[in-house]
Design a protein around this motif. Sequence first.
Motif, short mmCIF file in Angstrom:
data_model
loop_
_atom_site.label_atom_id
_atom_site.label_comp_id
_atom_site.label_asym_id
_atom_site.label_seq_id
_atom_site.Cartn_x
_atom_site.Cartn_y
_atom_site.Cartn_z
N ARG A 1 -43.94 -13.66 13.96
CA ARG A 1 -43.20 -15.07 13.61
C ARG A 1 -42.50 -14.82 12.45
NH1 ARG A 1 -47.89 -17.10 14.69
NH2 ARG A 1 -49.19 -17.50 12.92
N LYS A 2 -43.23 -14.20 11.36
CA LYS A 2 -42.60 -14.29 9.88
C LYS A 2 -41.43 -13.22 9.92
CE LYS A 2 -46.07 -16.61 7.61
NZ LYS A 2 -46.95 -16.79 6.56
N GLY B 1 -39.18 -13.85 13.83
CA GLY B 1 -39.04 -15.27 14.56
C GLY B 1 -38.48 -16.13 13.76
N LEU B 2 -38.75 -16.28 12.55
CA LEU B 2 -38.36 -17.49 11.87
C LEU B 2 -37.43 -16.93 10.54
CD1 LEU B 2 -41.64 -19.27 11.49
CD2 LEU B 2 -39.66 -20.03 12.95
N VAL B 3 -36.48 -17.81 10.10
CA VAL B 3 -35.74 -17.66 8.75
C VAL B 3 -36.74 -18.60 7.93
CG1 VAL B 3 -33.88 -17.63 7.54
CG2 VAL B 3 -33.87 -16.94 9.99
N MET C 1 -35.12 -21.25 5.89
CA MET C 1 -34.43 -22.51 6.36
C MET C 1 -35.40 -23.48 7.13
SD MET C 1 -30.99 -20.72 7.86
CE MET C 1 -31.77 -20.54 9.62
N LEU D 1 -34.81 -27.75 11.47
CA LEU D 1 -33.78 -27.91 12.22
C LEU D 1 -32.87 -26.63 12.39
CD1 LEU D 1 -31.29 -30.57 12.29
CD2 LEU D 1 -30.31 -28.71 11.74
N ALA D 2 -32.68 -25.92 11.60
CA ALA D 2 -31.89 -24.62 11.60
C ALA D 2 -32.34 -23.67 12.40
CB ALA D 2 -31.45 -24.20 9.97
N LEU E 1 -31.08 -22.06 16.01
CA LEU E 1 -30.25 -21.09 15.60
C LEU E 1 -29.78 -20.10 16.87
CD1 LEU E 1 -29.77 -19.26 13.18
CD2 LEU E 1 -31.81 -18.21 13.46
N ALA E 2 -30.88 -20.14 17.67
CA ALA E 2 -30.39 -19.20 18.98
C ALA E 2 -29.45 -19.82 19.92
CB ALA E 2 -31.44 -18.84 19.85
N LEU F 1 -38.94 -27.28 5.25
CA LEU F 1 -38.67 -25.67 5.18
C LEU F 1 -39.96 -25.18 5.98
CD1 LEU F 1 -37.86 -24.52 1.60
CD2 LEU F 1 -36.54 -24.87 3.69
N LYS G 1 -37.33 -23.34 19.52
CA LYS G 1 -35.98 -22.37 19.24
C LYS G 1 -35.51 -21.96 20.64
CE LYS G 1 -35.89 -18.23 17.54
NZ LYS G 1 -35.90 -17.22 16.17
#
Lengths: 328, 490
Positions: free
Chosen positions: B330-331, B334-336, B339, B342-343, B347-348, B386, B402
């Motif tokens: 996920r790091k 999967g994730l930003v 951010m 919410l973002a 995102l997708a 975050l 997401k």
Amino acid sequence: MNPRIRLIGTIVILLLLVIGVNIAAHGSFLEPSNIVRVLRQITYNCILGVGETFTILTAGIDLSIGSLVSLTGVVMALLANSLHLTGFALVAVVLFAGIALGAGAGYVNALPVVRLNLPPFITTLAMMQVALGLSYIISHGRPVPLTSNAFNSIGIGTFLGGLSAKLHLPALPIPVLWMAAVVIICALLLEKTRFGRSILALGGNEEAARLAGIAVRRVKTMAYVISGICAAIAGFLYMALFATGSPQTGTGDEMLNAIAAVVVGGTSLAGGRGTIVGTFFGALLIGLLDNAMNLLNIDSYLQKVVLGAVILLAVALDEIRKRYLAAR
Amino acid sequence: MRSIGKSFPGVRALADVSISVRSGEVLALVGENGAGKSTLMKILSGAQPADTGEIFIDGERVHIASPRDAERLGIGMIYQEFTLVPQFDAVANILLGKEPQRGFFLDDGEAHKRAAALVAEFGIDIPLTRPVGELSVGIQQLVEIAKALAKNVRVLVMDEPTAALSEREIDRLFEIVATLKGKGVGIVYISHRMEELARVADRVTVLRDGATIATRAISEFPIDDILQAMVGRPVDARFPELPALAADAPVRLSVEGLNAAAVRNVAFSVRSGEIVGLGGLVGAGRTEILRAIAGADRATGTVAIDGAPLRARTPNDAIEAGLAFVTEDRKAQGLVLGMNVLANTTLAHLDRFARVLGWLDSDAEERATEAMVERLRIRTPNTAQLVSNLSGGTQQKVVLAKWLLGEPRVLLLDEPTRGIDVAAKAEIYELMVGLARQGVAIVMVSSELPELLGMSHRIHVVRNGSIVATFDRADATPTNVIAAASGAAA
């Protein structure tokens, strides 16, 4: 780390500096006319920095902006002199052509980056040489004076001069309005639109962004196009200011100063984190520093040393604060 | 190592673990993912400090505060990810950090002599002067071992050393292990491959949930007992009841002739409401199969959702066709992390919130995210948090949020519960069941056997990029899945 929090550091340094210098300069630093002078001086660096922010947010960089200022300025001047137009029509056509050229150069910068995965450092370094070379070739190495005076009001004109005179305030130069417009439009673009979110996402984690269906190549390309457009706007304002398209603009420190403004403004060179407003404050900090050192009669060679130290200090403080917050 | 304990925020990785390895012995350390093997070895190598417990080497109590300490004490590590500099040759890699010098300059002749003597002593046959990046993974593994041996190791830890090796390379590795034993090195051997244990191990220690469960000589520890000790509980007790599959449930996802790098001619289908598990060893090609289906990698073959083939094969096309892909790491994928919740959540599906000129409707984003936070019980103070500040299980829920935001028809899950705590795992299982009830077709890759057995209607076992065996829920047992995965006859 929230970029807005990072920004606070820059603003605090700015305030301390302003107060300290103002005392040392017996109040002349904070005079409205001096403030307006600083704003006018940072216009070009700020606009270039705003464009640069987009490429740096994608974990890239654009080294070609200085050369693009030169090339677009020369091309726009030659075009202005050859067109049989006057007034607003001439300005609009020339500006449009310059922006198209800047955007095109940005597109060319991005092409090898997104298609061949070449490092942007290399592609924009190449563009830096090519654009400057072209600029000298088409101008034969000489400045191109504008034959029309349609651009004068843009370069040296002021906004609402009558009103400011009544309020005993200095009038705002037109280029400062351009800067404000670029900062506001780009800040909204980055913070409030799908494109901006995509830039931040791909700068933060390109693979996650790609798997989320973001058109990574297109978004990256747009970052370089925006950078090219900002360079063209700066080139346009330079040309209007000096009534000349000069190949020698853009051979100096423009690109490095723009990157300094971005970094001092809290944008991470690793990408994914940063703000446009931060870049504005970064440019403002550097501009105030320049101005303050002039007011205090600091030797111009020493000024460079101080400027370098301040850039390092601003970023180092930011990093230290980040670690401190992360450790809690 | 005695009574080692280690906690991370929100997770107790090790409760009370004791292991010992004797000179000239191979101790196999086995356990499910998350049992605590890696954490234990990180403590031994000085990468992380222990909260409690003591470590003894040759009877002497030692403190290991840093990798330097571990090196000084003669503890060598061979990680799954190589630590070689690919541009350097084997000599330079083996002697990295302790290059012989003549005066101010490197002494290349002496370096070559030392490296050659070392590999000769242990019978390691490697080309010394080619950049290691040009060598096969198996040879690189041997370079890695030689590098560890150059430090005069007394204890050598090998973490899944055979994961990327061919049969022949494995044979060579075991010969070297035998040589090391003869020289009195104590070896801690971590592996998921049960069939290797009998060949290489003298004793076996089983870890489970951060505690030592059993240590026995391999001759007194049949594979079935080891598996039982690893799993510990009746295999399906902690999993929710899977919904019965309607006899006439239509095919949602069908994959035919799928080929990609590390994927060979894969074909299978998943019906509406069905959960299909992909089992196999790490590196067998399971992740690559999911990536090929999701358009993340170049692939050929047909992928159809509800009978409609996906045309262009990009992540975006797959998303638009109703497919969601929850990646393994996920790091990384999967994730930003920089951010907020919410973002990441939106995102997708940004197009759903984009208005004129791409302007994002932040109120709509906020509403959608809050609905997801509630539905998945994402433990976050607010949607502006975050994601890097959230726990692993909560982060995984954000990744799920997401993808569920798009109401997918097909959900691909790659190791959906890796590295997250038991409570979050249970919630994710419940969620999978709920989605299956709604008719979502789910494909799950899992390296945790109990999870694979407990959460799948059907299991395909993957080896070398192909499906080599298929078990219905009723027929699947740990033994026959492992046998198929490792290529051993059942």
